[in-house]
Design a protein around this motif. Structure first.
Motif, short mmCIF file in Angstrom:
data_model
loop_
_atom_site.label_atom_id
_atom_site.label_comp_id
_atom_site.label_asym_id
_atom_site.label_seq_id
_atom_site.Cartn_x
_atom_site.Cartn_y
_atom_site.Cartn_z
N PHE A 21 -9.72 -48.91 -75.01
CA PHE A 21 -10.10 -50.14 -75.69
C PHE A 21 -9.92 -49.99 -77.20
N ARG A 22 -10.28 -48.83 -77.72
CA ARG A 22 -10.18 -48.61 -79.15
C ARG A 22 -8.72 -48.65 -79.61
N ALA A 23 -7.83 -47.95 -78.89
CA ALA A 23 -6.41 -47.94 -79.26
C ALA A 23 -5.80 -49.33 -79.13
N ALA A 24 -6.18 -50.05 -78.07
CA ALA A 24 -5.67 -51.42 -77.89
C ALA A 24 -6.14 -52.32 -79.02
N ALA A 25 -7.39 -52.14 -79.44
CA ALA A 25 -7.92 -52.96 -80.53
C ALA A 25 -7.17 -52.69 -81.83
N LEU A 26 -6.88 -51.42 -82.10
CA LEU A 26 -6.12 -51.09 -83.31
C LEU A 26 -4.73 -51.73 -83.27
N ASP A 27 -4.09 -51.69 -82.10
CA ASP A 27 -2.76 -52.30 -81.97
C ASP A 27 -2.81 -53.80 -82.21
N LEU A 28 -3.87 -54.43 -81.73
CA LEU A 28 -3.98 -55.89 -81.81
C LEU A 28 -4.63 -56.37 -83.11
N GLY A 29 -5.18 -55.42 -83.88
CA GLY A 29 -5.79 -55.79 -85.14
C GLY A 29 -7.13 -56.48 -85.01
N VAL A 30 -7.87 -56.14 -83.94
CA VAL A 30 -9.19 -56.72 -83.73
C VAL A 30 -10.17 -55.58 -83.43
N SER A 31 -11.41 -55.91 -83.19
CA SER A 31 -12.40 -54.89 -82.87
C SER A 31 -12.36 -54.55 -81.39
N ALA A 32 -12.87 -53.36 -81.06
CA ALA A 32 -12.91 -52.94 -79.66
C ALA A 32 -13.81 -53.86 -78.84
N SER A 33 -14.89 -54.33 -79.46
CA SER A 33 -15.79 -55.24 -78.74
C SER A 33 -15.10 -56.57 -78.44
N ALA A 34 -14.23 -57.03 -79.35
CA ALA A 34 -13.49 -58.28 -79.10
C ALA A 34 -12.55 -58.12 -77.92
N VAL A 35 -11.88 -56.95 -77.83
CA VAL A 35 -10.99 -56.68 -76.70
C VAL A 35 -11.80 -56.65 -75.40
N SER A 36 -12.95 -55.98 -75.43
CA SER A 36 -13.80 -55.88 -74.24
C SER A 36 -14.27 -57.26 -73.78
N GLN A 37 -14.69 -58.08 -74.73
CA GLN A 37 -15.15 -59.43 -74.38
C GLN A 37 -14.02 -60.27 -73.80
N ALA A 38 -12.84 -60.14 -74.37
CA ALA A 38 -11.70 -60.92 -73.88
C ALA A 38 -11.37 -60.55 -72.44
N ILE A 39 -11.42 -59.25 -72.13
CA ILE A 39 -11.10 -58.80 -70.78
C ILE A 39 -12.20 -59.19 -69.79
N ARG A 40 -13.46 -59.10 -70.23
CA ARG A 40 -14.55 -59.54 -69.35
C ARG A 40 -14.42 -61.03 -69.02
N ALA A 41 -14.05 -61.81 -70.02
CA ALA A 41 -13.86 -63.24 -69.78
C ALA A 41 -12.70 -63.49 -68.83
N LEU A 42 -11.63 -62.70 -68.98
CA LEU A 42 -10.48 -62.81 -68.07
C LEU A 42 -10.90 -62.44 -66.65
N GLU A 43 -11.66 -61.36 -66.52
CA GLU A 43 -12.12 -60.94 -65.19
C GLU A 43 -13.00 -62.00 -64.56
N ALA A 44 -13.80 -62.66 -65.38
CA ALA A 44 -14.68 -63.72 -64.85
C ALA A 44 -13.85 -64.87 -64.30
N ARG A 45 -12.77 -65.20 -65.00
CA ARG A 45 -11.91 -66.29 -64.52
C ARG A 45 -11.13 -65.89 -63.27
N VAL A 46 -10.67 -64.64 -63.24
CA VAL A 46 -9.93 -64.17 -62.07
C VAL A 46 -10.86 -64.00 -60.88
N GLY A 47 -12.11 -63.60 -61.16
CA GLY A 47 -13.08 -63.44 -60.10
C GLY A 47 -13.17 -62.04 -59.53
N VAL A 48 -12.57 -61.07 -60.23
CA VAL A 48 -12.60 -59.69 -59.74
C VAL A 48 -12.40 -58.75 -60.92
N ALA A 49 -12.95 -57.54 -60.84
CA ALA A 49 -12.78 -56.57 -61.92
C ALA A 49 -11.33 -56.10 -61.99
N LEU A 50 -10.78 -56.04 -63.19
CA LEU A 50 -9.40 -55.61 -63.40
C LEU A 50 -9.34 -54.22 -64.02
#
Length: 306
Positions: A21-50
């Motif tokens: 998460f930390r490396a992905a956040a650095l690549d995307l120029g955002v915080s690690a918590s923002a990446v985590s929240q985005a993925i949790r929201a995506l998982e909620a829409r998909v309906g399963v853990a990714l």
């Protein structure tokens, strides 16, 4: 599917690639918590853990692997669409991502990089030095540099070097202590500096050619590394025989620091190529880099005995 359904996909793909998460956040120029929240929201829409999270590692669930297999090519197509639209301006600009083996960065990229950057100040270049094989489309690279025999058939290849041989070398001290092998079969009684391939995790089997007959073999050794420069360094220190591209060790051979052995059995490689997917050739930033590398071939060869 609504437009909102795409939220978090870019974050997921970068986490899947980087396994962090930390490396992905650095690549995307955002915080690690923002990446985590985005993925949790995506998982909620998909309906399963990714994504499978633990305190020590980040991986993908079975659902995540299936999602990745479909989302990565789709995102690559979407990115290509953006780039194709931008290309109407026909001005080289934007981020150009390259995957290059570590051993190739010095002889092929460094001699020509400063001139390219000066000529195209609006192009930002990211060079990922890694000897492992990657799917450049899935991993988000614009182009790569590899040996010709490693290229997929659907890639466009541009020759950067003439053909060259792979050779076996050792220090004079090693040969004095252990003798000189006369045939590849003699290597069973010698020490090799092993090279672990990053992609497969396997120890590289040395390849030879005898009268047109190609074969490979495992060579015993006490030391295993995953960096080509370290293979040469350890050979210079007398730790064993090494198997490397001849241009890399040519200066050491000329100076007598390394001695070539088994020369009649050395195989030839077609050379090093720049490669990229055909659909990417319309991008101005890539076109500019390809043309620059074509013009720079003589400089590359002059700077190194490739």
């Amino acid at each position: 599917m609504s437009i909102r359904g795409l939220d978090g996909v870019a974050a997921f793909l970068r986490v899947a690639e980087r396994r962090s998460f930390r490396a992905a956040a650095l690549d995307l120029g955002v915080s690690a918590s923002a990446v985590s929240q985005a993925i949790r929201a995506l998982e909620a829409r998909v309906g399963v853990a990714l994504v499978a999270r633990s305190t020590r590692s980040v991986g993908l669930t079975e659902a995540g692997e299936k999602f990745l297999a479909h989302a990565a090519p789709a995102m690559a197509d979407l990115a290509a669409g953006f780039e194709a639209a931008r290309s109407l301006g026909d001005r080289p600009a934007g981020l150009l991502r390259l995957t290059v083996p570590r051993a190739v960065v010095g002889p092929v990229i460094e001699p020509v990089l400063a001139q390219f950057c000066a000529a195209h100040p609006e192009v930002e270049i990211e060079i990922v030095a890694d000897s492992g094989f990657v799917d450049i489309v899935e991993a988000g690279f614009d182009a790569g540099i590899r040996l010709a025999e490693s290229l997929d058939a659907d890639m466009i290849g541009v020759r950067l070097t003439p053909p060259f041989r792979f050779c076996v070398v050792a220090s004079p001290a090693y040969l004095q202590a252990h003798g000189t092998p006369k045939r590849p079969e003699d290597l069973a009684n010698h020490r090799a500096i092993g090279f672990r391939q990053r992609s497969s995790g396997a120890i590289y089997r040395w390849e030879f050619n005898e009268g047109g007959r190609e074969f490979d073999m495992a060579v015993p050794g006490q030391v295993i590394v995953n960096d080509e420069a370290l293979v040469v360094s350890l050979a210079l220190k007398g730790l064993g025989l090494s198997y490397v591209a001849e241009p890399i060790v040519a200066p050491h051979i000329a100076a007598g620091r390394l001695v070539p052995v088994l020369k009649p059995f050395w195989p030839e490689s077609p050379g090093i190529f720049l490669y990229y997917p055909s659909r990417a050739q319309t991008l101005p930033k890539l076109r500019a880099f390809v043309e620059h590398m074509k013009r720079s071939r003589e400089a590359i060869i002059a700077a190194n005995p490739l």
